[in-house]
Enzyme design. Structure first.
Site, mmCIF file in Angstrom:
data_model
loop_
_atom_site.group_PDB
_atom_site.id
_atom_site.type_symbol
_atom_site.label_atom_id
_atom_site.label_comp_id
_atom_site.label_asym_id
_atom_site.label_seq_id
_atom_site.Cartn_x
_atom_site.Cartn_y
_atom_site.Cartn_z
ATOM 1 N N LYS A 168 0.810 -1.153 0.054
ATOM 2 C CA LYS A 168 0.000 0.016 0.119
ATOM 3 C C LYS A 168 0.771 1.223 0.055
ATOM 4 C CE LYS A 168 -2.171 -1.007 3.845
ATOM 5 N NZ LYS A 168 -1.503 -2.221 4.264
ATOM 6 N N ARG A 173 -9.812 0.715 8.346
ATOM 7 C CA ARG A 173 -9.471 -0.433 8.672
ATOM 8 C C ARG A 173 -10.255 -1.304 9.470
ATOM 9 N NH1 ARG A 173 -3.481 0.548 8.300
ATOM 10 N NH2 ARG A 173 -2.227 -1.328 8.579
ATOM 11 N N ARG A 226 11.974 -5.628 5.396
ATOM 12 C CA ARG A 226 11.749 -4.280 5.335
ATOM 13 C C ARG A 226 12.287 -3.783 7.064
ATOM 14 N NH1 ARG A 226 6.341 -0.831 4.991
ATOM 15 N NH2 ARG A 226 6.012 -2.109 7.045
ATOM 16 N N ARG A 238 11.697 0.338 11.973
ATOM 17 C CA ARG A 238 10.055 0.135 12.530
ATOM 18 C C ARG A 238 10.012 -0.965 13.564
ATOM 19 N NH1 ARG A 238 5.343 0.986 8.058
ATOM 20 N NH2 ARG A 238 4.337 -0.362 9.492
ATOM 21 N N ARG A 253 -0.212 -8.674 13.457
ATOM 22 C CA ARG A 253 -0.901 -7.624 12.524
ATOM 23 C C ARG A 253 -1.818 -8.141 11.432
ATOM 24 N NH1 ARG A 253 4.405 -4.817 11.091
ATOM 25 N NH2 ARG A 253 3.322 -3.571 9.191
HETATM 26 P P1 B4P Z 1 3.879 -1.490 2.208
HETATM 27 O O1 B4P Z 1 2.838 -2.894 1.996
HETATM 28 O O2 B4P Z 1 3.864 -0.754 1.386
HETATM 29 O O3 B4P Z 1 3.749 -1.633 3.825
HETATM 30 P P2 B4P Z 1 2.639 -0.513 4.419
HETATM 31 O O4 B4P Z 1 1.977 0.331 3.629
HETATM 32 O O5 B4P Z 1 3.708 0.354 5.382
HETATM 33 O O6 B4P Z 1 1.619 -1.448 5.464
HETATM 34 P P3 B4P Z 1 1.482 -1.495 7.080
HETATM 35 O O7 B4P Z 1 0.210 -2.229 7.115
HETATM 36 O O8 B4P Z 1 2.573 -2.313 7.669
HETATM 37 O O9 B4P Z 1 1.529 -0.126 7.552
HETATM 38 P P4 B4P Z 1 0.732 0.865 8.072
HETATM 39 O O10 B4P Z 1 1.535 2.142 8.287
HETATM 40 O O11 B4P Z 1 -0.713 1.151 7.318
HETATM 41 O O12 B4P Z 1 5.486 -2.358 1.992
HETATM 42 C C1 B4P Z 1 5.577 -3.437 2.858
HETATM 43 C C2 B4P Z 1 7.380 -4.010 2.334
HETATM 44 O O13 B4P Z 1 6.694 -4.720 1.169
HETATM 45 C C3 B4P Z 1 8.204 -2.796 1.845
HETATM 46 O O14 B4P Z 1 9.306 -2.896 2.298
HETATM 47 C C4 B4P Z 1 7.986 -2.758 0.502
HETATM 48 O O15 B4P Z 1 9.500 -2.281 -0.141
HETATM 49 C C5 B4P Z 1 7.904 -4.126 0.105
HETATM 50 N N1 B4P Z 1 7.245 -4.695 -1.273
HETATM 51 C C6 B4P Z 1 6.253 -3.722 -1.487
HETATM 52 N N2 B4P Z 1 5.795 -3.924 -2.811
HETATM 53 C C7 B4P Z 1 6.431 -5.096 -3.192
HETATM 54 C C8 B4P Z 1 6.767 -6.014 -4.236
HETATM 55 N N3 B4P Z 1 5.928 -5.948 -5.335
HETATM 56 N N4 B4P Z 1 7.450 -6.853 -4.395
HETATM 57 C C9 B4P Z 1 8.322 -7.105 -3.194
HETATM 58 N N5 B4P Z 1 8.343 -6.061 -2.116
HETATM 59 C C10 B4P Z 1 7.454 -5.174 -2.002
HETATM 60 O O16 B4P Z 1 0.225 0.291 9.744
HETATM 61 C C11 B4P Z 1 1.230 0.164 10.649
HETATM 62 C C12 B4P Z 1 0.287 0.109 12.032
HETATM 63 O O17 B4P Z 1 -0.315 1.436 12.323
HETATM 64 C C13 B4P Z 1 -0.800 -0.671 12.225
HETATM 65 O O18 B4P Z 1 -0.231 -2.092 12.426
HETATM 66 C C14 B4P Z 1 -1.851 -0.505 13.242
HETATM 67 O O19 B4P Z 1 -1.212 -0.553 14.541
HETATM 68 C C15 B4P Z 1 -1.617 1.210 13.017
HETATM 69 N N6 B4P Z 1 -2.562 1.792 11.953
HETATM 70 C C16 B4P Z 1 -2.335 2.384 10.979
HETATM 71 N N7 B4P Z 1 -3.725 2.764 10.300
HETATM 72 C C17 B4P Z 1 -4.616 2.399 11.263
HETATM 73 C C18 B4P Z 1 -5.897 2.657 11.337
HETATM 74 N N8 B4P Z 1 -6.687 2.931 10.253
HETATM 75 N N9 B4P Z 1 -6.775 1.954 12.361
HETATM 76 C C19 B4P Z 1 -6.219 1.578 13.448
HETATM 77 N N10 B4P Z 1 -4.614 1.417 13.553
HETATM 78 C C20 B4P Z 1 -3.927 1.737 12.541
#
Ligand code: B4P
Length: 196
Positions: free
Chosen positions: A14, A89, A128, A134, A146
């Site tokens: 994402k 979410r 990552r 992180r 998660r």
């Molecule tokens: P991403 O998938 O881009 O990770 P993300 O968006 O950061 O998702 P995440 O769910 O972890 O984080 P968020 O900040 O929303 O990429 C992951 C990795 O994969 C990267 O290293 C990337 O390089 C790699 N990658 C991507 N595409 C690839 C491909 N095609 N091939 C290989 N590798 C690839 O949430 C973090 C925390 O915040 C949650 O757990 C929760 O506690 C809280 N939170 C956030 N939003 C919330 C909400 N709305 N409600 C409640 N809690 C919330």
């Protein structure tokens, strides 16, 4: 306004794809994860409370993230649209988002849902974690927690938007470039709405 939800489990790409999509379509990127991490780095009360939950792989309370999104929408009155990343979410967040957008005479145009296998999610997040600093990416148990939160509380959000025929499923495995092309292909089907 043209509004997109980029949806999927943690690690599905994402954040990665959002950066490219906002550049291509001129949308404002709203990531609740980024907003929460900014609160943590500034050591605010909200950030310190959120960190305790994020470090366990749990979701932050709905009222907190809905308040952050409400403020972010108000802070960007001239945006031509928003890309929501990591939000909504829960079902309560989805309903709140619809209400906030309705107050602005707007709505979600489409939800793009990335599908990635659980093993691949864990592999990506651990990788990552080697460099991101992180704390929620370094421990496999937290990563799996998660993913469980996602299936228990978040996956149903797609069902909510399916009722309105707004969900497109995208295969989230393969090269970052090829997934970006699939996402753009879906968004371009809405071109008149984006231009208008
Ligand atoms: P991403 O998938 O881009 O990770 P993300 O968006 O950061 O998702 P995440 O769910 O972890 O984080 P968020 O900040 O929303 O990429 C992951 C990795 O994969 C990267 O290293 C990337 O390089 C790699 N990658 C991507 N595409 C690839 C491909 N095609 N091939 C290989 N590798 C690839 O949430 C973090 C925390 O915040 C949650 O757990 C929760 O506690 C809280 N939170 C956030 N939003 C919330 C909400 N709305 N409600 C409640 N809690 C919330």
């Amino acid at each position: 306004m043209f509004n997109i939800i980029l949806f999927g489990p943690p690690g599905s790409g994402k954040g990665t794809q959002s950066e490219r999509l906002v550049t291509r379509y001129g949308l404002k990127h709203l990531s609740t994860g980024d907003l929460l991490r900014s609160e943590i780095s500034r050591k605010t009360d909200l950030g310190m409370e959120a960190k305790k939950l994020m470090d366990k792989g749990q979701l932050v309370p709905d009222s907190v993230v809905i308040g952050m999104i409400d403020a972010a929408l108000d802070a960007n009155p001239d945006a031509k649209g928003f890309l929501f990343d990591g939000f909504p979410r829960t079902a309560a967040q989805a309903e709140a988002l619809d209400n906030l957008l309705a107050q602005k005479h707007s709505a979600i145009n489409t939800m793009l849902a990335l599908h990635v296998s659980e093993d691949e999610l864990v592999r990506r997040l651990l990788k990552r974690g080697e460099t991101s600093g992180r704390s929620d990416d370094t421990n496999e148990q937290v990563i799996r927690a998660r993913i469980v939160e996602y299936y228990n509380k978040t996956a149903a959000v797609a069902d909510y938007y399916k009722k309105f025929n707004k969900v497109e499923i995208i295969k989230g495995e393969g090269s970052i470039d090829s997934i970006f092309q699939f996402l753009c292909h879906e968004i371009d089907k809405h071109k008149p709405e984006i231009v208008g």
